[in-house]
Design an enzyme around this catalytic site. Structure first.
Site, mmCIF file in Angstrom:
data_model
loop_
_atom_site.group_PDB
_atom_site.id
_atom_site.type_symbol
_atom_site.label_atom_id
_atom_site.label_comp_id
_atom_site.label_asym_id
_atom_site.label_seq_id
_atom_site.Cartn_x
_atom_site.Cartn_y
_atom_site.Cartn_z
ATOM 1 N N ASP A 1 -11.212 2.709 3.942
ATOM 2 C CA ASP A 1 -11.621 1.308 3.812
ATOM 3 C C ASP A 1 -13.127 1.172 3.621
ATOM 4 O OD1 ASP A 1 -9.510 -0.484 3.702
ATOM 5 O OD2 ASP A 1 -9.200 -0.506 5.865
ATOM 6 N N LYS B 1 0.827 -1.209 0.000
ATOM 7 C CA LYS B 1 0.000 0.000 0.000
ATOM 8 C C LYS B 1 0.858 1.254 0.000
ATOM 9 C CE LYS B 1 -3.743 -2.518 2.253
ATOM 10 N NZ LYS B 1 -4.438 -2.856 3.503
ATOM 11 N N GLN C 1 -4.787 -1.568 9.509
ATOM 12 C CA GLN C 1 -4.586 -2.870 8.889
ATOM 13 C C GLN C 1 -5.198 -3.972 9.752
ATOM 14 O OE1 GLN C 1 -3.178 -3.536 5.803
ATOM 15 N NE2 GLN C 1 -3.910 -5.606 6.199
#
Length: 294
Positions: A127, A60, A104
């Site tokens: 997200d 990422k 994460q």
């Protein structure tokens, strides 16, 4: 033989190539935004030493650099507490130079992941997991939606065109991360949508009616050729590790070799949906920066 091989290969939905196209679009928009004095910024929080999570974070951060998005990493020990993470998220929420916040997953068991995800400002929730974004998506509002379903939708548009109206989509799996938001996105595209799961009856028969089949259940090679309607488009979200011929390899929820001759097009694993997820994380970060600059 070569002609048959080329025909089969033409059925592959090349997620890597399409993801690179998305990243080029993002980079152009990021460059334009920088001329307006805005530098999109993504903050990533990683807890513990999980090897897979560390690899995902590296990917990422690398893609953020590729498209010109500034990235920040915040690493916490395995024994960190919910309170510590909430405090950091609160700081990032209040920092106007940070446009996207990503925690994460998975988190260690002592941390309340629901509290953590819902602490993130919905406008910075790249997200798409915050309850406000989930609810807004179900109502057809313009919100930050989960990256994997958004990537899947782009693959479908690249394969079938911009108009998916009237197609019957069957989604195997009802997770909050992929299955449910995928259903919401396809409803917005005017598809007829059926969601099946572990307790559904007549699973194979339902899948046989699908023009679009999205498999996101986490069972290796579950979907066989006799589940597939001829010329259906198959999106395989599953990533499962199996031992085949004494070698470890990644396979999807779809039995790729079995289904390939039947499908109109299919995503391989790896190289299908995976690259799209990170590409749409970058796209969400850009969208978040835009929304916060209004």
């Amino acid at each position: 033989m070569n002609q048959m091989l080329n025909t089969m290969q033409n059925k592959y939905i090349d997620g890597k190539a399409i993801a690179e196209s998305v990243l080029k679009e993002v980079k152009a928009d990021v460059d334009d935004m920088k001329t307006q004095g805005i530098e999109p910024c993504l903050a990533v929080i990683l807890v513990g030493e999980d090897a897979a999570s560390q690899v995902y974070v590296q990917h990422k951060v690398a893609k953020a650099k590729q498209v010109g998005i500034r990235s920040l990493e915040f690493r916490f020990n395995q024994d960190s507490t919910t309170t510590e993470l909430l405090s950091k998220i609160d700081q990032l929420n209040q920092d106007p130079s940070v446009h996207g916040i990503l925690v994460q997953l998975p988190l260690p068991p002592q941390i309340d992941d629901t509290q953590i995800l819902h602490k993130i400002d919905p406008l910075k929730d790249v997200d798409g997991f915050h309850r406000e974004n989930v609810g807004g998506l179900s109502q057809g509002q313009c919100v930050l939606a989960p990256c994997t379903p958004m990537g899947c939708l782009r693959l479908l548009h690249e394969t079938l065109g911009s108009d998916l109206s009237g197609l019957h989509a069957v989604i195997i799996g009802r997770s909050n991360i992929v299955g449910k938001p995928m259903a919401a996105l396809l409803l917005q595209q005017h598809c007829s949508v059926t969601v099946v799961h572990s307790r559904s009856k007549h699973l194979a028969e339902t899948c046989q009616m699908a023009d679009i089949l999205v498999a996101t259940v986490g069972q290796p090679k579950l979907v066989k050729a006799d589940w597939i309607k001829p010329n259906a488009v198959v999106i395989d979200v599953g990533i499962n590790r199996m031992t085949v011929d004494n070698q470890s390899r990644l396979v999807g929820d779809v039995d790729f070799e079995d289904v390939l001759p039947i499908a109109q097009a299919i995503t391989p694993v790896p190289g299908g949906v995976g690259p799209m997820t990170i590409a749409y994380l970058m796209k969400n970060t850009l969208a978040a920066a835009r929304m916060q600059s209004l």
